[in-house]
Design an enzyme around this catalytic site. Structure first.
Site, PDB file in Angstrom:
ATOM      1  N   ASN A  79     -31.939  32.770  17.375  1.00 19.07           N
ATOM      2  CA  ASN A  79     -32.189  33.791  18.394  1.00 19.07           C
ATOM      3  C   ASN A  79     -33.523  34.488  18.144  1.00 19.07           C
ATOM      4  O   ASN A  79     -34.264  34.798  19.087  1.00 19.07           O
ATOM      5  CB  ASN A  79     -31.051  34.807  18.436  1.00 19.07           C
ATOM      6  CG  ASN A  79     -29.891  34.312  19.276  1.00 19.07           C
ATOM      7  OD1 ASN A  79     -29.993  34.213  20.486  1.00 19.07           O
ATOM      8  ND2 ASN A  79     -28.798  33.954  18.617  1.00 19.07           N
TER       9      ASN A  79
ATOM     10  N   LEU B  88     -24.707  48.210   9.896  1.00 17.22           N
ATOM     11  CA  LEU B  88     -25.669  49.272   9.563  1.00 17.22           C
ATOM     12  C   LEU B  88     -24.953  50.615   9.606  1.00 17.22           C
ATOM     13  O   LEU B  88     -23.991  50.797  10.354  1.00 17.22           O
ATOM     14  CB  LEU B  88     -26.838  49.221  10.553  1.00 17.22           C
ATOM     15  CG  LEU B  88     -27.709  47.966  10.381  1.00 17.22           C
ATOM     16  CD1 LEU B  88     -28.475  47.638  11.655  1.00 17.22           C
ATOM     17  CD2 LEU B  88     -28.668  48.136   9.202  1.00 17.22           C
TER      18      LEU B  88
ATOM     19  N   HIS C  69     -24.107  39.185  20.594  1.00 16.55           N
ATOM     20  CA  HIS C  69     -22.780  38.827  20.083  1.00 16.55           C
ATOM     21  C   HIS C  69     -22.250  37.635  20.880  1.00 16.55           C
ATOM     22  O   HIS C  69     -22.334  37.621  22.113  1.00 16.55           O
ATOM     23  CB  HIS C  69     -21.825  40.020  20.208  1.00 16.55           C
ATOM     24  CG  HIS C  69     -20.483  39.738  19.629  1.00 16.55           C
ATOM     25  ND1 HIS C  69     -20.258  39.666  18.267  1.00 16.55           N
ATOM     26  CD2 HIS C  69     -19.298  39.457  20.223  1.00 16.55           C
ATOM     27  CE1 HIS C  69     -18.992  39.376  18.054  1.00 16.55           C
ATOM     28  NE2 HIS C  69     -18.386  39.247  19.218  1.00 16.55           N
TER      29      HIS C  69
HETATM   30  C1  GRF Z   1     -25.417  33.958  16.999  1.00 13.83           C
HETATM   31  O1  GRF Z   1     -24.348  33.261  17.580  1.00 13.83           O
HETATM   32  C2  GRF Z   1     -25.296  35.436  17.282  1.00 13.83           C
HETATM   33  O2  GRF Z   1     -24.757  35.711  18.531  1.00 13.83           O
HETATM   34  C3  GRF Z   1     -24.363  35.888  16.197  1.00 13.83           C
HETATM   35  O3  GRF Z   1     -24.711  35.138  15.074  1.00 13.83           O
HETATM   36  C4  GRF Z   1     -25.347  33.926  15.478  1.00 13.83           C
HETATM   37  C5  GRF Z   1     -26.703  33.916  14.859  1.00 13.83           C
HETATM   38  O4  GRF Z   1     -27.372  32.705  15.074  1.00 13.83           O
HETATM   39  N1  GRF Z   1     -24.415  37.315  16.040  1.00 13.83           N
HETATM   40  P1  GRF Z   1     -28.920  32.613  14.801  1.00 13.83           P
HETATM   41  O5  GRF Z   1     -29.148  33.081  13.369  1.00 13.83           O
HETATM   42  O6  GRF Z   1     -29.623  33.462  15.802  1.00 13.83           O
HETATM   43  O7  GRF Z   1     -29.249  31.157  14.958  1.00 13.83           O
END
Ligand code: GRF
Length: 200
Positions: A17, A96, A112
């Site tokens: 992400n 946090l 999320h």
């Molecule tokens: C994602 O599915 C996000 O929604 C969740 O943890 C995962 C993180 O994936 N909170 P990345 O590290 O962004 O690949």
């Protein structure tokens, strides 16, 4: 265009992400720039991508601090040093403190992998399949002291398909996350969506 908002991304692992945000922010018209990536462990794979893209990185591991408040204060200090306007949690697997959340109220976002308020917490894809839902998805919301809570900025719905496994469903949701998060950040950075407007 008005000045771009300065964004730091907090990660714990893969950082896909975070990468999606970095890629989106390359566009000249995107209202934000990624000025730093923070991880809570040095082994977070996403730090490699950040380094390769010349984005400053910092690691604040809980074990190096007396307590969570001290670790969060160190993160806060780094964010101030980078003159960060907006914080994006992207797979940051540590809660946090309420004090940190209050300081960054309206300026911290989280992604999320569920259609909140459904399936807060971990293992969302397996739980969605166990519950036999027909639709699943992802949410970006403002961070508040309560986990996976806070005003919702945007959601994308993803169908659950016959024969889905948690892994297959997670991969489908992740693709949606990579579109949703840049969109949500752009909304907040441009001022189109504001925390105060989402209060009940
Ligand atoms: C994602 O599915 C996000 O929604 C969740 O943890 C995962 C993180 O994936 N909170 P990345 O590290 O962004 O690949």
């Amino acid at each position: 265009m008005s000045e771009k908002k300065r964004v730091a991304v907090l990660i714990s692992g893969r950082g896909s992400n975070m990468s999606a945000l970095v890629e989106a922010a390359r566009a000249s018209e995107f209202p934000a720039e990624i000025v730093g990536v923070i991880a809570n462990k040095a082994s977070a794979e996403g730090l490699v991508f950040a380094g390769q893209n010349n984005i400053p990185t910092a690691v604040f591991a809980l074990k190096d601090y007396a307590d969570k408040a001290a670790a969060d204060a160190a993160i806060d200090g780094q964010l101030r040093a980078w003159e960060v306007d907006i914080v994006c949690l992207a797979g940051f697997m540590r809660l946090l403190s309420a004090e940190f959340c209050a300081k960054w109220e309206g300026k911290a976002l989280n992604i999320h992998p569920s259609l909140l308020p459904a399936f807060k917490g971990l293992d969302t894809h397996a739980r969605a399949l166990d519950d036999d839902v027909s639709e699943h998805g992802c949410t970006v919301h403002f961070v508040t002291a309560d986990m996976d809570d806070g005003p919702i900025i945007g959601q994308v719905t993803v169908p659950v398909e016959f024969g889905d496994t948690p892994g297959l469903l997670a991969a489908r949701v992740l693709k949606a996350e990579h579109k949703l998060y840049p969109w949500a950040l752009a909304q907040v950075a441009s001022g189109a969506i504001r925390f105060e407007d989402l209060q009940d």
